[in-house]
Scaffold this motif. Structure first.
Motif, PDB file in Angstrom:
ATOM      1  N   ALA A 176       0.832  -1.030   0.216  1.00  0.00           N
ATOM      2  CA  ALA A 176      -0.027  -0.018  -0.067  1.00  0.00           C
ATOM      3  C   ALA A 176       0.967   1.357   0.094  1.00  0.00           C
ATOM      4  N   ARG A 177       1.854   1.191   0.971  1.00  0.00           N
ATOM      5  CA  ARG A 177       2.820   2.343   0.730  1.00  0.00           C
ATOM      6  C   ARG A 177       3.400   2.733  -0.517  1.00  0.00           C
ATOM      7  N   TRP A 220       0.968   4.150  -2.868  1.00  0.00           N
ATOM      8  CA  TRP A 220       0.828   5.506  -2.346  1.00  0.00           C
ATOM      9  C   TRP A 220       2.121   6.370  -2.826  1.00  0.00           C
ATOM     10  N   GLY A 221       3.355   5.900  -2.702  1.00  0.00           N
ATOM     11  CA  GLY A 221       4.575   6.623  -3.199  1.00  0.00           C
ATOM     12  C   GLY A 221       4.587   6.931  -4.667  1.00  0.00           C
ATOM     13  N   THR A 222       3.911   5.874  -5.431  1.00  0.00           N
ATOM     14  CA  THR A 222       3.819   6.200  -6.935  1.00  0.00           C
ATOM     15  C   THR A 222       2.923   7.457  -7.151  1.00  0.00           C
ATOM     16  N   ALA A 223       1.661   7.057  -6.546  1.00  0.00           N
ATOM     17  CA  ALA A 223       0.823   8.372  -6.712  1.00  0.00           C
ATOM     18  C   ALA A 223       1.504   9.581  -6.246  1.00  0.00           C
ATOM     19  N   ASP A 224       2.319   9.643  -5.094  1.00  0.00           N
ATOM     20  CA  ASP A 224       2.697  10.594  -4.762  1.00  0.00           C
ATOM     21  C   ASP A 224       3.796  11.213  -5.789  1.00  0.00           C
ATOM     22  N   TYR A 227      -4.055  14.720   0.399  1.00  0.00           N
ATOM     23  CA  TYR A 227      -4.379  13.420   0.538  1.00  0.00           C
ATOM     24  C   TYR A 227      -5.301  12.686  -0.220  1.00  0.00           C
ATOM     25  N   THR A 228      -6.601  13.684  -0.564  1.00  0.00           N
ATOM     26  CA  THR A 228      -7.305  13.051  -1.561  1.00  0.00           C
ATOM     27  C   THR A 228      -6.928  12.978  -2.895  1.00  0.00           C
ATOM     28  N   ARG A 270      -3.882  11.787  -3.755  1.00  0.00           N
ATOM     29  CA  ARG A 270      -3.112  10.650  -3.745  1.00  0.00           C
ATOM     30  C   ARG A 270      -3.754   9.443  -3.477  1.00  0.00           C
ATOM     31  N   ALA A 271      -4.928   9.592  -2.725  1.00  0.00           N
ATOM     32  CA  ALA A 271      -5.775   8.303  -2.254  1.00  0.00           C
ATOM     33  C   ALA A 271      -6.697   7.919  -3.737  1.00  0.00           C
ATOM     34  N   SER A 282      -4.142   6.659  -6.395  1.00  0.00           N
ATOM     35  CA  SER A 282      -3.833   5.372  -5.867  1.00  0.00           C
ATOM     36  C   SER A 282      -4.499   4.053  -6.322  1.00  0.00           C
TER      37      SER A 282
END
Length: 228
Positions: free
Chosen positions: A120-121, A124-128, A144-145, A147-148, A151
């Motif tokens: 999951a991290r 999330w890191g890819t989205a970031d 946050y939204t 990246r969520a 993801s």
């Protein structure tokens, strides 16, 4: 500095040596042992570089893909694209930087309950990384939204891509476009609700609370860090 460079070269050498073994043995202890032997890196150094073994090796491969995507994005001309199309382009860059069987084996590894948080991290890191490459400046709850949401889109697209045998993965890119279009429809609906006086009255309290949410920041006074 030279020692750091040597460590990075050794880490890359092990990862490069591991990739031919992954389709057969997955991201496993057997793969790591073979990679250490093939790369010629000292076992003690390999242990220091990948202290958790195969899971750290898989995470290093994922991080390499993020870095390749970021490098591709830095040289690509995306100016003529709409923002949603730029997001789609970077997801495509990310998947094109990956070897499908390595990702398939990684998906299996991170599906295990004790490795699921790592997976999951990583997503999330890819989205970031995608939002950073696109110059995202949000510092509130939108950090946050965004990246969520991304993801979820990225994870769904990866799963579709793993089963896609269409020429040039055209079916995957069409799937990606549909997922992003769905997100855009949700954003339009949210915007229309924000303009509704009754909804604004009901949501005034929660929105004031959300306004206090800020993006995470790294303290600048940790031991070993110097203020500029």
């Amino acid at each position: 500095m030279e020692a750091d460079m040597t460590m990075e070269r050794a880490k890359d050498a092990i990862l490069d040596a591991a990739l031919p073994h992954v389709p057969f043995d997955g991201w496993s202890a057997a793969t790591l042992r073979a990679a250490v032997s093939d790369s010629g890196v000292a076992p003690a150094l390999a242990q220091a570089l990948y202290p958790r073994g195969a899971v750290d090796l898989a995470l290093a491969y994922h991080a390499r893909g993020d870095a390749l995507m970021t490098a591709h994005a830095a040289t690509a001309d995306l100016a003529a694209l709409r923002y949603s199309e730029r997001v789609a382009a970077l997801i495509r860059f990310r998947l094109e930087a990956a070897e499908k069987e390595a990702v398939r084996r990684g998906t299996t590894l991170f599906a295990l309950p004790h490795h699921a948080p790592d997976g999951a991290r990583a997503i999330w890191g890819t989205a970031d990384a995608i939002w950073q490459a696109l110059g995202d400046t949000s510092a509130d709850i939108n950090w946050y939204t965004k990246r969520a949401t991304l993801s979820g889109v990225y994870a769904a697209t990866v799963l579709y891509w793993l089963g896609d045998d269409s020429p040039g993965h055209h079916a995957t890119w069409d799937f990606l476009d549909r997922r992003i279009a769905d997100v855009m429809q949700i954003e339009k609906m949210k915007a229309s609700l924000r303009d509704n006086a009754m909804v604004k009255a009901v949501m005034d309290g929660p929105l004031n609370l959300f306004a206090k949410v800020k993006m995470p920041t790294m303290p600048d006074d940790l031991p070993g860090m110097f203020r500029k």
